[in-house]
Design a protein around this motif. Sequence first.
Motif, PDB file in Angstrom:
ATOM      1  N   LEU A  19       9.425  -3.157   7.670  1.00 31.03           N
ATOM      2  CA  LEU A  19      10.386  -3.138   6.556  1.00 31.03           C
ATOM      3  C   LEU A  19      10.921  -4.541   6.276  1.00 31.03           C
ATOM      4  O   LEU A  19      11.295  -4.850   5.161  1.00 31.03           O
ATOM      5  CB  LEU A  19      11.539  -2.188   6.881  1.00 31.03           C
ATOM      6  CG  LEU A  19      11.390  -0.765   6.341  1.00 31.03           C
ATOM      7  CD1 LEU A  19      11.627  -0.718   4.856  1.00 31.03           C
ATOM      8  CD2 LEU A  19      10.007  -0.188   6.620  1.00 31.03           C
ATOM      9  N   PHE A  42       4.652  -4.542  14.470  1.00 29.94           N
ATOM     10  CA  PHE A  42       3.467  -3.681  14.610  1.00 29.94           C
ATOM     11  C   PHE A  42       2.191  -4.508  14.515  1.00 29.94           C
ATOM     12  O   PHE A  42       1.168  -4.045  14.012  1.00 29.94           O
ATOM     13  CB  PHE A  42       3.489  -2.563  13.552  1.00 29.94           C
ATOM     14  CG  PHE A  42       4.861  -2.028  13.301  1.00 29.94           C
ATOM     15  CD1 PHE A  42       5.508  -1.290  14.285  1.00 29.94           C
ATOM     16  CD2 PHE A  42       5.539  -2.310  12.134  1.00 29.94           C
ATOM     17  CE1 PHE A  42       6.792  -0.831  14.094  1.00 29.94           C
ATOM     18  CE2 PHE A  42       6.833  -1.864  11.938  1.00 29.94           C
ATOM     19  CZ  PHE A  42       7.456  -1.123  12.911  1.00 29.94           C
ATOM     20  N   GLY A  85       9.727   6.898  21.701  1.00 31.83           N
ATOM     21  CA  GLY A  85       9.921   6.294  20.380  1.00 31.83           C
ATOM     22  C   GLY A  85       8.673   5.572  19.899  1.00 31.83           C
ATOM     23  O   GLY A  85       8.341   5.595  18.714  1.00 31.83           O
ATOM     24  N   THR A 137       6.213   8.435  18.807  1.00 33.07           N
ATOM     25  CA  THR A 137       6.480   9.051  17.501  1.00 33.07           C
ATOM     26  C   THR A 137       6.298   8.028  16.374  1.00 33.07           C
ATOM     27  O   THR A 137       5.734   8.341  15.326  1.00 33.07           O
ATOM     28  CB  THR A 137       7.902   9.633  17.431  1.00 33.07           C
ATOM     29  OG1 THR A 137       8.852   8.597  17.707  1.00 33.07           O
ATOM     30  CG2 THR A 137       8.098  10.755  18.420  1.00 33.07           C
ATOM     31  N   GLY A 138       6.768   6.806  16.598  1.00 30.73           N
ATOM     32  CA  GLY A 138       6.637   5.778  15.564  1.00 30.73           C
ATOM     33  C   GLY A 138       5.183   5.413  15.343  1.00 30.73           C
ATOM     34  O   GLY A 138       4.725   5.276  14.201  1.00 30.73           O
ATOM     35  N   GLN A 182       2.735   5.917  11.976  1.00 34.85           N
ATOM     36  CA  GLN A 182       1.872   4.913  11.352  1.00 34.85           C
ATOM     37  C   GLN A 182       0.425   5.406  11.320  1.00 34.85           C
ATOM     38  O   GLN A 182      -0.308   5.149  10.357  1.00 34.85           O
ATOM     39  CB  GLN A 182       1.965   3.593  12.109  1.00 34.85           C
ATOM     40  CG  GLN A 182       3.307   2.920  11.881  1.00 34.85           C
ATOM     41  CD  GLN A 182       3.349   1.537  12.471  1.00 34.85           C
ATOM     42  OE1 GLN A 182       3.024   1.344  13.637  1.00 34.85           O
ATOM     43  NE2 GLN A 182       3.763   0.570  11.677  1.00 34.85           N
ATOM     44  N   ILE A 189       3.726   4.607   2.422  1.00 35.32           N
ATOM     45  CA  ILE A 189       3.975   4.786   3.854  1.00 35.32           C
ATOM     46  C   ILE A 189       4.765   6.075   4.043  1.00 35.32           C
ATOM     47  O   ILE A 189       5.537   6.474   3.183  1.00 35.32           O
ATOM     48  CB  ILE A 189       4.627   3.549   4.506  1.00 35.32           C
ATOM     49  CG1 ILE A 189       6.076   3.378   4.164  1.00 35.32           C
ATOM     50  CG2 ILE A 189       3.901   2.279   4.115  1.00 35.32           C
ATOM     51  CD1 ILE A 189       6.686   2.145   4.848  1.00 35.32           C
ATOM     52  N   LEU A 192      12.876   4.408   3.829  1.00 33.50           N
ATOM     53  CA  LEU A 192      11.713   4.304   4.707  1.00 33.50           C
ATOM     54  C   LEU A 192      12.105   3.710   6.047  1.00 33.50           C
ATOM     55  O   LEU A 192      12.907   2.773   6.120  1.00 33.50           O
ATOM     56  CB  LEU A 192      10.640   3.416   4.062  1.00 33.50           C
ATOM     57  CG  LEU A 192      10.065   3.919   2.742  1.00 33.50           C
ATOM     58  CD1 LEU A 192       9.085   2.892   2.165  1.00 33.50           C
ATOM     59  CD2 LEU A 192       9.374   5.259   2.934  1.00 33.50           C
ATOM     60  N   CYS A 193      11.521   4.276   7.101  1.00 34.03           N
ATOM     61  CA  CYS A 193      11.640   3.699   8.438  1.00 34.03           C
ATOM     62  C   CYS A 193      10.216   3.538   8.939  1.00 34.03           C
ATOM     63  O   CYS A 193       9.410   4.456   8.802  1.00 34.03           O
ATOM     64  CB  CYS A 193      12.417   4.614   9.373  1.00 34.03           C
ATOM     65  SG  CYS A 193      12.299   4.105  11.103  1.00 34.03           S
ATOM     66  N   ARG A 194       9.894   2.380   9.481  1.00 36.60           N
ATOM     67  CA  ARG A 194       8.519   2.148   9.935  1.00 36.60           C
ATOM     68  C   ARG A 194       8.407   2.245  11.452  1.00 36.60           C
ATOM     69  O   ARG A 194       7.309   2.165  11.987  1.00 36.60           O
ATOM     70  CB  ARG A 194       8.084   0.758   9.450  1.00 36.60           C
ATOM     71  CG  ARG A 194       6.606   0.470   9.524  1.00 36.60           C
ATOM     72  CD  ARG A 194       5.738   1.421   8.729  1.00 36.60           C
ATOM     73  NE  ARG A 194       4.403   0.876   8.507  1.00 36.60           N
ATOM     74  CZ  ARG A 194       3.375   1.579   8.070  1.00 36.60           C
ATOM     75  NH1 ARG A 194       3.509   2.862   7.797  1.00 36.60           N
ATOM     76  NH2 ARG A 194       2.201   1.016   7.890  1.00 36.60           N
ATOM     77  N   CYS A 195       9.539   2.387  12.148  1.00 39.67           N
ATOM     78  CA  CYS A 195       9.506   2.343  13.623  1.00 39.67           C
ATOM     79  C   CYS A 195       9.546   3.713  14.282  1.00 39.67           C
ATOM     80  O   CYS A 195       8.858   3.943  15.255  1.00 39.67           O
ATOM     81  CB  CYS A 195      10.703   1.565  14.167  1.00 39.67           C
ATOM     82  SG  CYS A 195      10.763  -0.176  13.759  1.00 39.67           S
ATOM     83  N   THR A 196      10.439   4.575  13.830  1.00 35.68           N
ATOM     84  CA  THR A 196      10.844   5.697  14.685  1.00 35.68           C
ATOM     85  C   THR A 196      10.048   6.966  14.471  1.00 35.68           C
ATOM     86  O   THR A 196      10.072   7.855  15.324  1.00 35.68           O
ATOM     87  CB  THR A 196      12.319   6.068  14.430  1.00 35.68           C
ATOM     88  OG1 THR A 196      12.442   6.521  13.074  1.00 35.68           O
ATOM     89  CG2 THR A 196      13.233   4.881  14.658  1.00 35.68           C
TER      90      THR A 196
END
Lengths: 798, 163
Positions: free
Chosen positions: A193, A246, A688, A691-692, A696, A724, B137-141
């Motif tokens: 982000l 990432f 975490g 799940t993250g 992706q 996304i 949007l969250c890209r991590c969790t």
Amino acid sequence: MSHPEWKFIGKNLKRVEDPRFLRGKARYIDDIKLPGMLHAAVLRSPYGHARIKSIDISRALQVPGVITVLTGEDCKQRMNPCMNFGPTTVAQYPLAVDKVRYWGEAVAAVVAESRYAAEDGVEAIEVEYEPLPVVVDPFLAMEPGAPLVHEAHGSNIVHEQTFEFGDVSQCFAEADIVVRDKLRWGRSSGMPLETTGAIGNPTPNGGLEIYANSMNFTYFMWLIASALKLPSNKLTVIPVNAGGSFGSKFTAHKVPTLAGFLALATGRPVKYVEDRLDHMANSDHHGSDRYYEVELALKKDGTMTGLRIDCVDDYGAYLQFGVGTHGNALSQVVGPYRIKHVSYRLRAVLTNKCQQGAYRGFGAEVNNWVLERMVDKAARTLGMLPEELRRRNFIQPHEFPYKIPTGNIYDSGNYEAVLNKAIELADLPYWREEQKRARAEGRYIGIGITTAQERSVFSSTEFWMWFDKPAFPVTSSPESATISIDPAGNFHLKLHSQAMWGNSPETVATMVLAEQFGIDPHQVNVTYADSAHALPSTGPGGSRFTVMVSGAVVGASKMLKDKLFRIAAHLLEARPEDVELVDGRVQVKGAPQRSKTLAELAAVAHFFALSLPPGMESGLEASHTYDHPYTTLPSDDRKDLGVFYPFMGHACHIAVIELDVKTGQHKFLKYVAVHDAGTVVNPRTLAGHVTGGATQGLGTALYEEYVYDENGQLKTSTFMDYLIPTAMEVPEFEIGHVETPSPFTEYGIKGGGEGGRMLTPAVMSAAIDDALAQFGVRVTALPVTPAHITRMVREGQG
Amino acid sequence: MNNKRVIEVTVNGTRYERLVEPRLTLADFLREELHLTGTHLGCEHGVCGACTVLVNGRSVRSCLMFAVQAHGASVETVEGLSNGEQLHPIQEAFWENHGLQCGFCTPAMILRAKEMLTCCDRPLTRDEVREGISGILCRCTGYQNIVTSILAAQEKLKREVGD
């Protein structure tokens, strides 16, 4: 594994990083303001491939607030090419020199008093281009006479090689069954982000500071200095918290190099932060973009014997990391299975697209998908359940450490235990029954099962073992930590690489420190060293950080405890080997009343030199640089690539979906993910990552793709068309952990940071296949969108 | 750009008067003029939601709103939630439930949570929370712990009212 005597490791501790982020005080790169700071914006190429005939900056220079405009010509005159682990014939500058090679490549940079003024200046630049033939299809790019992306290289094929391990021809000749497929993995990226950004700041001594959210190899910082023609000791890179990476900020050099260049050119601090379009079109790190032909050889009973992989990888216009993403895949190319014979052919091709770099998995996640696709196809061919074919081929617990055909070692594992736990959590028998009932009602439930590896802690050999005569065959990938106890007895922990970027470096490092000293992790002051003060460190990447920083913290703790024990023993008139650390006190074994608190010992160490043992230095600080605990060199003939990624995590995901065959839409009925990352330091933060990463992976599998048209125009350059996953597309994950400690690392930890993305593309493909079983169709290309699914259904019926 | 306008905006309870360009976005006003950098910019085209703030109690994307449009309004940012080191119950819930990783979307998620929990006086379901945060949007969790955090915050706030 919650060891009975461990107080912290294995516990769900609240993260020590969080309060500053929760209060909006994170201090990301764009939050930093230096006195007199200027702002930069870049002009991007509107062509996929074109010669730059002229650039007229005169109008831009008249825009109010604009200070200067710099172009590739300035870079060519004042800089060396940027850091590059590929061939030197594929040279790169932060602003395009002579020609643009992809849509979005930076052509000029405007430096102004504000970002608004800089953007005004960009609008006023006039560039005359001579469009050149564009090549976006890697197969066309390989043909004779194709337009050359880099004339100096003489070909668009930058690397072609076939590795052969074992006797592949004989293995296939003796096979009962060979399953084959052509597979396609589309291009996506980490897409944090927060974009990549940097501030260049000239210092009074003729040096340069660069604040950056994207540089992690502290022992490679001199590569930026070299590009800027600075002595390495005149450049200081200051690590800044990153809003996600990432992989996308894994040594992303273009932005910090440009910010440094602009600061040197103006003599003032200059900030450059990519906007979203810059990031999507011109980042350092698009992900893998691959075409495969694959064959898997089996015996009638389901024993897998051989694997042939032929891959064309579309690298785009530059080759920052060489072909390291395939080296990575070779570390676990046979997955959890006892496949003995492997061939791997790679053709790495240049096209008119943004360059590739790192994305969570670094190429190994693609190989996981390819291998699991083949295993699923074999199971269907043999009429076996997917879990049964996998069980039959698993490497067994007693076989570790296990050497795979490429030479890499898997340290430990228990794959059947992971599979069993996942089946139990998912209640697989229930869903198989439900699936039958649903099918009788005309509904399509699909169940996917994937068992795959997550290698952790890379050795640098993966970057150069492809080359017979590598230019720079580096073998170091260390991590360092410095612990000090101040005169009041409080702990400071200095980390030495990339600052926190969404992983939990401070939490895991302070938990290990707390385990060593029995202190509260939340009371430790954590700082990050800048490159002028940093010890050799590699930072997060390749699921290495938790393993490596734990090694560094344990090493430094031992040194510091040794000093504390010697001071305490001297004061207590005991021998150092007769004292121990218990609840914050160093005491004489068997005589706990004879003791000194850490605060008392710290005061002595700092202020009372005459009370110290003779010859001891004042102060309480220890640093340890922890080198990779288990790597070896590849053989000269590359028949054995050596040990380069040995701490082998494993996972099983099971997805149950219901597919609407008319619309191609799905809904999740169940999603289970069980991971074995060795000893778990903090189960909740590891979950975490699962799940993250899985989210992706859903993006890669179903939604996200950089689509270039035949002219090299990027058609998915905003969040309106590069999709996304939102909260609505993501299931409730059920997470399980199995712990098979590594015999080679401190506490038995393995890495797990790449998490769910290693498996989700494979498990979603399998679930879709299963839902569509009666149509006889299979997923062979990602992303598989609803439109693809409805087409598959039509073709299956046709 | 010489046609600057004077605006009056109340941010986190403090009244500000500033001369701004009409094209200055509310996000840049908060970040550059008021140095409230807890409001983050992720896409600047109105999709990611990282710049979400509350204007007169309602969530808006501050990258799509000009500062001049906030003239006379009351704006709340993440900096207005905690009292020094003392976290707001929503912030505490995010901490206790690992509702953040990199923290970049967190201020937006927290403010949206505050809006949802203020508007709704009955218990929210997980699906309702998912829909409620689907514009950020969250890209991590993978969102799971964010949903859990918001529901935990609802419990905390209910207990506070109960006290």
